[in-house]
Design an enzyme around this catalytic site. Structure first.
Site, PDB file in Angstrom:
ATOM      1  N   VAL A   1       3.498 -68.366  11.746  1.00 22.17           N
ATOM      2  CA  VAL A   1       2.962 -67.294  10.892  1.00 22.17           C
ATOM      3  C   VAL A   1       1.715 -66.710  11.543  1.00 22.17           C
ATOM      4  CG1 VAL A   1       3.948 -68.322   8.809  1.00 22.17           C
ATOM      5  CG2 VAL A   1       1.607 -68.919   9.479  1.00 22.17           C
TER       6      VAL A   1
ATOM      7  N   HIS B   1       2.957 -74.263  21.486  1.00 20.28           N
ATOM      8  CA  HIS B   1       2.628 -72.868  21.774  1.00 20.28           C
ATOM      9  C   HIS B   1       3.708 -72.250  22.663  1.00 20.28           C
ATOM     10  CE1 HIS B   1      -0.156 -69.891  24.101  1.00 20.28           C
ATOM     11  NE2 HIS B   1       0.592 -69.258  23.203  1.00 20.28           N
TER      12      HIS B   1
ATOM     13  N   MET C   1       8.105 -64.214  17.153  1.00 18.37           N
ATOM     14  CA  MET C   1       8.014 -65.581  17.683  1.00 18.37           C
ATOM     15  C   MET C   1       8.979 -66.516  16.969  1.00 18.37           C
ATOM     16  SD  MET C   1       5.924 -65.537  20.192  1.00 18.37           S
ATOM     17  CE  MET C   1       5.507 -67.240  20.504  1.00 18.37           C
TER      18      MET C   1
ATOM     19  N   LYS D   1      -1.808 -70.684   7.454  1.00 17.81           N
ATOM     20  CA  LYS D   1      -1.179 -71.803   8.150  1.00 17.81           C
ATOM     21  C   LYS D   1      -1.299 -73.089   7.320  1.00 17.81           C
ATOM     22  CE  LYS D   1      -1.672 -69.987  12.854  1.00 17.81           C
ATOM     23  NZ  LYS D   1      -0.257 -69.977  13.248  1.00 17.81           N
TER      24      LYS D   1
ATOM     25  N   GLU E   1      -2.091 -65.650  12.652  1.00 21.59           N
ATOM     26  CA  GLU E   1      -3.197 -66.516  13.062  1.00 21.59           C
ATOM     27  C   GLU E   1      -4.318 -66.543  12.013  1.00 21.59           C
ATOM     28  OE1 GLU E   1      -3.420 -68.037  16.939  1.00 21.59           O
ATOM     29  OE2 GLU E   1      -1.774 -68.364  15.569  1.00 21.59           O
TER      30      GLU E   1
ATOM     31  N   ASP F   1      11.165 -67.300   5.593  1.00 20.00           N
ATOM     32  CA  ASP F   1      10.131 -66.285   5.478  1.00 20.00           C
ATOM     33  C   ASP F   1       9.841 -66.102   3.993  1.00 20.00           C
ATOM     34  OD1 ASP F   1       8.557 -63.729   5.875  1.00 20.00           O
ATOM     35  OD2 ASP F   1       9.253 -64.067   7.923  1.00 20.00           O
TER      36      ASP F   1
END
Length: 714
Positions: A402, A452, A326, A409, A404, A345
């Protein structure tokens, strides 16, 4: 002077017709155009010593096509009147192409649909060589066929096989590609060059005729009676049916009109085409698709949900947290729009892997001749891979992508906010976690929002924007501006678990798994979804999502609801997923085995063990019930979302369902499906399904209320 077309004759007796519809940004085939064109042709037919006609436009585009405001009003009750209007337009263009003088289309901008059909009625077509200009016949994408002679003329010009991609797929090309394909004859550098070339053609070809009006003309590839084409023709309808699943009448009507018109003279061919066009225009599918893909999509693209009073914001530097599939996709889409990207990252090495995703896509574009190496290098240079949070300094937007997990988060949000601009927007790419809850980790919850994206980001056009309880209007405005900046389609929803798209597609997946638990045949379940128009069946989607991921989401939801003193109702689908994982060790596509088997190098097939495991095939219900269960369960959930204030605009619901979760395009979207079904009839059918298959089909109060008032969702 005609109201919409300027008529200017030069000293060489060449007439330049300049289309310039008053009060509109583009020329359309409305009543004013028709009257003006009639007047011009009457005058041209009376001209003595006419040496040529050049047709061009004063707008940025050449011609936009038929007026969809008129088309959407077509109903079976006015079919003959509509057909007469279509015939009148064809007659006009037929008179134009039979003038005793050459006619040239001077294409100064986009010529799509009816615009290109006007060009086809000209003897010669010249376009300014601007790669942004598109030429083609995209009517099929709105559930229609080219009704101004486009089917008849293009099949005669190129032959049935060469014309097929432009007619059946609505393929649009730039002028260079149009020249190569035979759609136009010449390229020009600018307007002056184009006009000079157009007049030169008129002078050099005083007696030119349309190819199909020339004695002895042979259609490239032959007519349907030609042995070469006759051998291939029986296969085409089967291939088309396999693609459309019988949900889309337009491609079938186009093929029928093309084949039938090639077996008769041109004028009879126009009548055949006109009848097929009328049958499509007065039907529900074209109405649904025009409403969704033209009016509602245009409404969204113009920022109808954008709060007023805020200046347009251009995102200059975006930080992306997480360089997985994503995050890498969001980085690519942002860089493609010229935005500086910081791709972060846990390490620079991991972030570089995310950047490599963009390199792979750009290399493919270079290999296909769609991009130069220099441009690709420029785009790649905008993406900075890093493991250092300090590189987020100066970002006016940060998007976390990142895993879920709320704790993760929260940690990356706080890390980013310490570095980014204080006025910047912090966004989460979560697909289901409530934004208000995630915003608790933020020091600036008014600047926190949900963005989203859908996977794969480079291909999926939709972004669902989720406003938390504290999200400010200014933050929403900036988020909308960014989504449009990266050329995506934004829908706006309010905060709730699963938001709109995840929540609605969840009902689709659960319905299919529920059918399996009921003992229905697995192949029939997947076929019912396909025949209803869904691109992927529910069992295949479950495998793609990964069954363990689906269970993890369920467990996380249960834990979150338990903390709120609520509980998640147990469903039959839970047992299906648990048994697939725990009893049969089948986790989905990633594991190489799920509801389908995935042989290496082979085609996936349904797992034969489903019959023994779940009694698949031991029960049967009407196939129509299976199809409508898939369609109804999502539409009903959408109405519940509207009742709860999760989604407020019909356009957002329709476009979000089609572009985000694959709701069949022929319906016009989840809400339009209810409208075209008829609310009273829909409520009655929902109650019938509820009696047979469960309370989830009970119509919500909002739906019942509107049905009783004979209202529709607008």
């Amino acid at each position: 002077m005609s109201e919409a077309i300027r008529y200017e004759k030069d000293s060489d007796n060449i007439v330049v017709l300049t289309m310039d519809m008053p009060g509109q940004s583009a020329n359309t085939m409305n009543a004013t155009y028709k009257t003006s064109m009639d007047d011009c042709i009457d005058r041209l037919e009376k001209e003595e010593n006419l040496a040529g006609v050049v047709l061009t436009s004063a707008k940025k585009t050449f011609f936009a096509g038929g007026d969809l405001n008129d088309l959407i009003k077509a109903t079976p009750e006015v079919a003959q009147e509509f057909m007469d209007g279509v015939t009148a337009v064809k007659d006009q263009l037929r008179r134009l192409e039979k003038l005793k003088a050459p006619v040239v289309a001077a294409i100064n901008g986009a010529a799509l649909g009816g615009g290109y059909e006007i060009c086809l009625a000209c003897n010669h077509r010249i376009a300014i060589n601007d790669r942004k200009t598109k030429i083609g016949l995209p009517e099929v994408t709105l559930g229609l066929l080219p009704g101004g002679g486009g089917v008849v003329r293009l099949t005669r010009l190129l032959g049935l096989e060469a014309a097929a991609p432009f007619l059946l797929e609505g393929k649009q090309v730039n002028p260079e590609a149009a020249l190569k394909a035979g759609l136009i004859h010449e390229l020009a550098d600018n307007a002056e060059d184009m006009l000079a070339k157009a007049k030169a053609f008129c002078k050099a070809n005083p007696s030119v005729q349309q190819p199909w009006d020339t004695k002895g003309y042979k259609v490239p590839g032959g007519t349907p009676s030609h042995p070469g084409l006759a051998m291939k023709l029986p296969m085409i309808p089967a291939m088309l049916k396999n693609k459309t699943k019988g949900c889309y009448p337009a491609p079938e009507a186009i093929l029928s009109a093309a084949v039938e018109s090639l077996q008769v003279d041109v004028d009879t061919g126009f009548k055949i085409e006109g009848r097929y066009f009328t049958s499509l225009a007065i039907g529900p599918v074209s109405t649904n698709m025009i409403k969704a893909f033209f009016f509602q999509l245009q409404q969204i693209s113009k920022g109808s949900s954008r709060p007023k009073g805020f200046e347009h914001h251009t995102t200059k530097k975006v930080g992306i947290l997480g360089a997985g599939m994503m995050g890498a996709g969001i980085a690519y889409s942002s860089a493609m729009s010229g935005i500086e990207v910081v791709l972060k990252d846990v390490s620079e090495e991991n972030a570089q892997k995310g950047k490599d995703y963009s390199k792979k896509l750009l290399d493919k574009a270079i290999s296909r001749g769609k991009m130069t190496k220099e441009k690709a290098e420029g785009i790649l240079s905008l993406i900075k891979p890093t493991g250092n949070a300090e590189d987020l300094q100066g970002c006016d937007l940060v998007i976390e992508a990142v895993f879920e997990k709320v704790e993760l988060k929260a940690a990356v949000t706080q890390e980013a906010e310490a570095q980014m601009l204080a006025t910047g927007v912090m966004a989460s790419n979560t697909s289901s976690l409530p934004i208000t809850g995630l915003a608790q980790a933020s020091s600036r919850p008014a600047n926190f929002i949900g963005l989203h994206f859908f996977s794969p980001v480079d291909k999926m056009p939709l972004v669902e924007i989720i406003c938390g309880k504290e999200t400010s209007d200014e933050t929403l405005a900036k988020a909308l501006d960014y989504v449009l900046q990266i050329r995506k389609t934004p829908i706006v929803v309010n905060d709730a678990r699963g938001f709109f798209t995840t929540r609605v597609i969840g009902t689709y997946v659960n319905e299919g798994l529920g059918m399996l638990a009921e003992g229905l045949n697995a192949a029939s379940i997947e076929m019912a979804a396909a025949k209803a128009g869904f691109p992927v069946g529910t069992l295949a989607i479950s495998d793609e999502l990964n069954l363990q991921t689906m269970r993890n989401i369920r467990l996380a939801t249960e834990a979150a609801l338990k903390a709120e003193g609520k509980s998640l109702p147990k469903g039959a689908t839970d047992g299906v997923i648990d048994r697939m994982i725990d009893e049969f060790d089948r986790g989905g596509k990633l594991a190489g085995k799920g509801f389908y088997d995935y042989p290496q190098g082979g085609k996936k097939t349904l797992w034969p063990g489903l019959k023994e495991a779940f009694g698949a095939g031991s029960k049967e219900i009407p196939f129509e019930d299976m199809q409508e269960r898939f369609l109804f369960v999502q539409s009903l959930e959408t109405v519940r979302c509207m009742e709860e204030g999760v989604i407020e605009k019909v356009a957002d619901a329709n476009i979000g369902s089609i572009m985000g979760i694959g709701f069949p395009a022929w319906t016009g979207g989840v809400v339009q499906y209810i409208n075209q079904y008829g609310l009273r009839k829909f409520v009655a059918r929902a109650q019938e399904l509820a009696d047979k298959y469960g309370e989830r089909f009970n119509p919500p109060a909002l739906l019942v209320e509107k049905a009783e008032k004979d209202e529709t969702f607008e």
